[in-house]
Design an enzyme around this catalytic site. Structure first.
Site, mmCIF file in Angstrom:
data_model
loop_
_atom_site.group_PDB
_atom_site.id
_atom_site.type_symbol
_atom_site.label_atom_id
_atom_site.label_comp_id
_atom_site.label_asym_id
_atom_site.label_seq_id
_atom_site.Cartn_x
_atom_site.Cartn_y
_atom_site.Cartn_z
ATOM 1 N N ASP A 272 -3.797 9.586 8.061
ATOM 2 C CA ASP A 272 -4.186 8.184 8.286
ATOM 3 C C ASP A 272 -3.923 7.776 9.735
ATOM 4 O O ASP A 272 -4.382 6.731 10.181
ATOM 5 C CB ASP A 272 -3.373 7.290 7.332
ATOM 6 C CG ASP A 272 -3.828 5.833 7.360
ATOM 7 O OD1 ASP A 272 -5.054 5.594 7.306
ATOM 8 O OD2 ASP A 272 -2.961 4.932 7.431
ATOM 9 N N GLU A 277 -5.814 7.098 18.900
ATOM 10 C CA GLU A 277 -6.662 6.371 17.960
ATOM 11 C C GLU A 277 -7.623 5.473 18.732
ATOM 12 O O GLU A 277 -7.227 4.868 19.734
ATOM 13 C CB GLU A 277 -5.797 5.536 17.006
ATOM 14 C CG GLU A 277 -4.930 6.422 16.118
ATOM 15 C CD GLU A 277 -4.063 5.653 15.125
ATOM 16 O OE1 GLU A 277 -4.156 4.414 15.075
ATOM 17 O OE2 GLU A 277 -3.294 6.320 14.400
ATOM 18 N N HIS A 300 -6.293 4.699 9.877
ATOM 19 C CA HIS A 300 -5.053 3.911 9.969
ATOM 20 C C HIS A 300 -5.112 2.652 9.076
ATOM 21 O O HIS A 300 -4.926 1.525 9.550
ATOM 22 C CB HIS A 300 -4.767 3.513 11.424
ATOM 23 C CG HIS A 300 -3.303 3.235 11.668
ATOM 24 N ND1 HIS A 300 -2.675 3.527 12.833
ATOM 25 C CD2 HIS A 300 -2.346 2.701 10.865
ATOM 26 C CE1 HIS A 300 -1.409 3.178 12.767
ATOM 27 N NE2 HIS A 300 -1.177 2.672 11.573
ATOM 28 N N ILE A 301 -5.386 2.905 7.802
ATOM 29 C CA ILE A 301 -5.534 1.792 6.861
ATOM 30 C C ILE A 301 -4.414 1.770 5.827
ATOM 31 O O ILE A 301 -4.486 1.031 4.838
ATOM 32 C CB ILE A 301 -6.882 1.870 6.105
ATOM 33 C CG1 ILE A 301 -7.099 3.294 5.586
ATOM 34 C CG2 ILE A 301 -8.035 1.429 6.995
ATOM 35 C CD1 ILE A 301 -7.655 3.364 4.226
ATOM 36 N N GLY A 302 -3.363 2.567 6.065
ATOM 37 C CA GLY A 302 -2.285 2.658 5.074
ATOM 38 C C GLY A 302 -1.760 1.295 4.635
ATOM 39 O O GLY A 302 -1.526 1.043 3.465
HETATM 40 P P1 NAI Z 1 11.866 2.864 7.778
HETATM 41 O O1 NAI Z 1 12.496 2.608 9.091
HETATM 42 O O2 NAI Z 1 12.172 1.994 6.634
HETATM 43 O O3 NAI Z 1 12.175 4.380 7.333
HETATM 44 C C1 NAI Z 1 12.123 5.472 8.208
HETATM 45 C C2 NAI Z 1 13.132 6.515 7.711
HETATM 46 O O4 NAI Z 1 12.972 7.692 8.490
HETATM 47 C C3 NAI Z 1 14.573 6.078 7.861
HETATM 48 O O5 NAI Z 1 15.251 6.256 6.630
HETATM 49 C C4 NAI Z 1 15.129 7.011 8.945
HETATM 50 O O6 NAI Z 1 16.501 7.291 8.776
HETATM 51 C C5 NAI Z 1 14.265 8.217 8.735
HETATM 52 N N1 NAI Z 1 14.191 9.106 9.885
HETATM 53 C C6 NAI Z 1 14.182 8.788 11.206
HETATM 54 N N2 NAI Z 1 14.091 9.897 11.960
HETATM 55 C C7 NAI Z 1 14.026 10.942 11.109
HETATM 56 C C8 NAI Z 1 13.936 12.341 11.275
HETATM 57 N N3 NAI Z 1 13.860 12.900 12.496
HETATM 58 N N4 NAI Z 1 13.919 13.130 10.178
HETATM 59 C C9 NAI Z 1 14.015 12.576 8.927
HETATM 60 N N5 NAI Z 1 14.117 11.248 8.704
HETATM 61 C C10 NAI Z 1 14.108 10.451 9.785
HETATM 62 O O7 NAI Z 1 10.302 2.903 8.074
HETATM 63 P P2 NAI Z 1 9.116 2.630 7.039
HETATM 64 O O8 NAI Z 1 8.816 1.193 6.969
HETATM 65 O O9 NAI Z 1 9.379 3.381 5.791
HETATM 66 O O10 NAI Z 1 7.892 3.310 7.844
HETATM 67 C C11 NAI Z 1 7.779 4.710 7.960
HETATM 68 C C12 NAI Z 1 6.636 5.066 8.892
HETATM 69 O O11 NAI Z 1 5.400 4.536 8.375
HETATM 70 C C13 NAI Z 1 6.758 4.478 10.300
HETATM 71 O O12 NAI Z 1 6.343 5.473 11.225
HETATM 72 C C14 NAI Z 1 5.736 3.382 10.329
HETATM 73 O O13 NAI Z 1 5.252 3.173 11.634
HETATM 74 C C15 NAI Z 1 4.659 3.965 9.427
HETATM 75 N N6 NAI Z 1 3.732 2.965 8.882
HETATM 76 C C16 NAI Z 1 2.407 3.315 8.800
HETATM 77 C C17 NAI Z 1 1.487 2.420 8.308
HETATM 78 C C18 NAI Z 1 0.052 2.803 8.197
HETATM 79 O O14 NAI Z 1 -0.812 1.929 8.229
HETATM 80 N N7 NAI Z 1 -0.272 4.073 8.034
HETATM 81 C C19 NAI Z 1 1.875 1.059 7.917
HETATM 82 C C20 NAI Z 1 3.315 0.837 7.935
HETATM 83 C C21 NAI Z 1 4.187 1.759 8.434
#
Ligand code: NAI
Length: 425
Positions: A272, A277, A300-302
Site C-alpha cells: 500500500d 509515491e 496508500h489507502i490503508g
Molecule cells: P505505532 O507507533 O502505534 O506502532 C509502531 C510499533 O512499531 C511500536 O510498537 C514500535 O515499538 C514498533 N517498532 C518500532 N521500530 C521497530 C523495529 N525496528 N522493529 C520492530 N518493531 C518496531 O504505529 P501505528 O499507528 O501502529 O502505525 C504503524 C505504521 O503504519 C506506521 O508506519 C504508520 O505510518 C503506518 N500507517 C499507514 C497507513 C496507511 O494508509 N497505509 C495509515 C496509518 C498508519
C-alpha cells in the site's frame, strides 16, 4: 422538605464563543463542523485548500485553523494570523505546518495519529485472505474471460501463522482480528509488549520470518526501519510465504522483493506504500513490482475510509475545543502537554468556577519566579498551578479566585519573555 436548588446563572465567559472564528479548510468531515457549531463557535468552511494571499486573508481574523495535508502553514501565514490560538491538522502528519514557529508563538498544533488504525488493520486482514486465495488475479482473469476454477495454490488462513512486525496500534489490532479468524499469531517489536489473546512475542525478527506463512509490517518510518526487510531478511522467510507492507515505503527493499517474487520464493505480496509515491492523481506511478499477478498494489489507502475521516474529525475537534475552552494541550505535537481539570472548585456543597490564566513564555530561567513574585505581591489566592516546559517554551496555568483574576491577568502580560497570555472565565 428539601428546598429546590436555584438554577445556576450562566457563567459569563471572558470571550464569547460566537466571536471565536474557526476556519476549516480542505473539506474537513462535516461531523467536525457540526460539533463545533453545536458548541456555539462561529465556523467557516472551505472545500479546498487555500494558498498565497487567499490564505493570508482568510487567517487574518481566525482564532482556530483546521487543515488537512494540502494547506501549508508557514512562518508567513502564522505572522498573518495574530489572533490564532491553535491549529488542527485533520490527518496523521503535521509536516505541512511550521510547528516550531507555531510553538514559539504559543500556538499548539494538534493532529490525529491513530483514528485510522482500524481501517489499516481491516485492509491487512482482507489482504491476508486475498493473497491466500489469489483473489485479485482470479478476478482480473475472469474480467478478461478466463474461467479458472483450480484450487491449486489456494489456502484457508485458519491454522496458518501470521507474523506481525511492530505491535503498536495497528499491529495489535491485526493480531486480534487474525486470531479471531483462526490464525496463529507471532509478533516482533523492539519493545516488550503485552500479547493480546494467544499471540506470542518472538525474540528476533529472524525467528518471526522463519516461522510465518504471512509477514505483515506495522513499524514507523525511522532510520532503524529503513530496508528492515531487505535481501537477507527475505531469504529468511519461509519459501511460499507472503509479505504485506501497509506501513511505510522505506521499510522494504522492493528490488529484492521483486527478485524473490520472480524466483517464486516469496509467493505474493500486498503493498500500500512505496519509497516514492506520486504527489497526486494523474502523476505516473512506477515500481519494480508492477505487472506481477501475485502482487496486490493499492495507492496508500490503508487509512482512507469514511469512518476514519469521521473519527479524525471528532478527535481533532475535541482537542481544539478542549484547548479553547479550558487550556488543555493534551495531544499537541509542538507545545508541552498539560491535561487540565474543569474550572470548578467546591466549598462544601457550593461549586465555584475558578478563573484560569494561561501563560506561554520563552523557556528561560526566572520566568516562574517572576510569576510567583507577582501573585505574592498581589496577594492572589492560587487554587491550582500547572507548569510544563519543552526546550522552546514553558506553559504555566493558574487557577485563581475570580476577584483576583483581572489584576493578575494584566500583570502577567508584563512578565519578560511572555509569549502569550489568555484568560478563561
Ligand atoms: P505505532 O507507533 O502505534 O506502532 C509502531 C510499533 O512499531 C511500536 O510498537 C514500535 O515499538 C514498533 N517498532 C518500532 N521500530 C521497530 C523495529 N525496528 N522493529 C520492530 N518493531 C518496531 O504505529 P501505528 O499507528 O501502529 O502505525 C504503524 C505504521 O503504519 C506506521 O508506519 C504508520 O505510518 C503506518 N500507517 C499507514 C497507513 C496507511 O494508509 N497505509 C495509515 C496509518 C498508519
Amino acid at each position: 422538605m428539601t428546598a429546590t436548588a436555584a438554577k445556576p446563572k450562566p457563567v459569563p465567559t471572558s470571550f464569547p464563543k460566537e466571536r471565536i472564528k474557526i476556519l476549516l479548510l480542505e473539506g474537513v468531515h462535516k461531523r467536525g463542523e457540526d460539533i463545533l457549531r453545536a458548541e456555539g463557535f462561529h465556523v467557516e468552511t472551505h472545500a479546498k485548500a487555500l494558498e498565497g494571499d487567499a490564505l493570508l486573508r482568510a487567517v487574518a481574523d481566525a482564532h482556530v485553523l483546521g487543515i488537512r495535508s494540502k494547506t501549508t502553514v508557514t512562518r508567513e501565514v502564522l505572522a498573518a494570523a495574530p489572533r490564532l490560538l491553535t491549529i488542527g491538522c485533520f490527518c496523521i502528519g503535521t509536516n505541512q505546518v511550521d510547528t516550531r514557529e507555531a510553538c514559539g508563538r504559543g500556538v499548539p498544533v494538534f493532529n490525529s495519529p491513530f483514528s485510522n488504525t482500524r481501517s489499516v488493520a481491516e485492509l491487512t486482514v482482507a489482504e491476508v485472505i486475498a493473497l491466500h486465495r489469489g483473489l485479485v488475479d482470479k478476478s482480473v482473469g475472469l474480467h478478461r474471460g478466463d474461467w479458472d476454477k483450480s484450487a491449486s495454490g489456494a489456502h484457508e488462513i485458519r491454522g496458518r501463522t501470521i507474523g506481525i512486525v511492530g505491535y503498536g496500534h495497528i499491529g495489535s489490532q491485526v493480531s486480534v482480528l487474525a486470531e479471531a479468524m483462526g490464525m496463529r499469531v507471532l509478533f516482533h517489536d523492539v519493545t516488550p509488549k503485552l500479547a493480546l489473546g494467544n499471540a506470542r512475542q518472538v525474540r528476533s525478527l529472524g525467528e518471526l520470518l522463519a516461522e510465518s506463512d504471512v509477514v505483515t509490517l506495522h513499524v514507523p518510518a525511522t532510520k532503524q526501519t529503513e530496508n528492515l526487510i531487505g535481501r537477507a531478511q527475505i531469504a529468511q522467510m519461509r519459501p511460499g510465504a507472503f509479505l504485506i507492507n501497509n506501513a511505510r515505503g522505506s521499510v522494504v527493499d522492493l528490488d529484492a522483493l521483486a527478485d524473490s517474487l520472480r524466483a517464486g520464493r516469496v509467493a505474493g505480496a500486498a503493498l500500500d506504500v512505496f519509497p516514492v509515491e506520486p504527489a497526486g492523481k494523474g502523476d505516473i506511478f512506477a515500481s519494480p513490482v508492477q505487472g506481477m499477478k501475485n502482487v496486490i498494489l493499492t495507492p496508500h489507502i490503508g487509512g482512507s475510509t469514511e469512518e476514519a475521516q469521521e473519527s479524525i474529525a471528532v478527535d481533532v475537534v475535541g482537542k481544539l475545543a478542549r484547548f479553547v475552552n479550558n487550556g488543555s494541550t493534551t495531544g499537541a505535537v509542538n507545545v508541552p502537554e498539560v491535561d487540565l481539570p474543569e474550572q470548578v472548585r467546591s466549598d462544601g456543597e457550593i461549586e465555584h468556577r475558578t478563573h484560569r490564566i494561561l501563560h506561554f513564555h520563552r523557556n528561560v530561567p526566572g520566568v516562574l519566579g517572576h510569576i510567583n513574585a507577582i501573585t505574592a505581591e498581589l496577594g492572589v489566592n492560587v487554587n491550582a498551578q500547572y507548569l510544563r516546559t519543552n526546550e522552546q517554551i514553558g506553559y504555566v496555568v493558574l487557577d485563581v479566585d475570580p476577584s483576583d483574576a483581572p489584576s493578575l491577568d494584566d500583570r502577567l502580560r508584563t512578565v519578560p519573555d511572555t509569549v502569550r497570555v489568555r484568560a478563561l472565565w
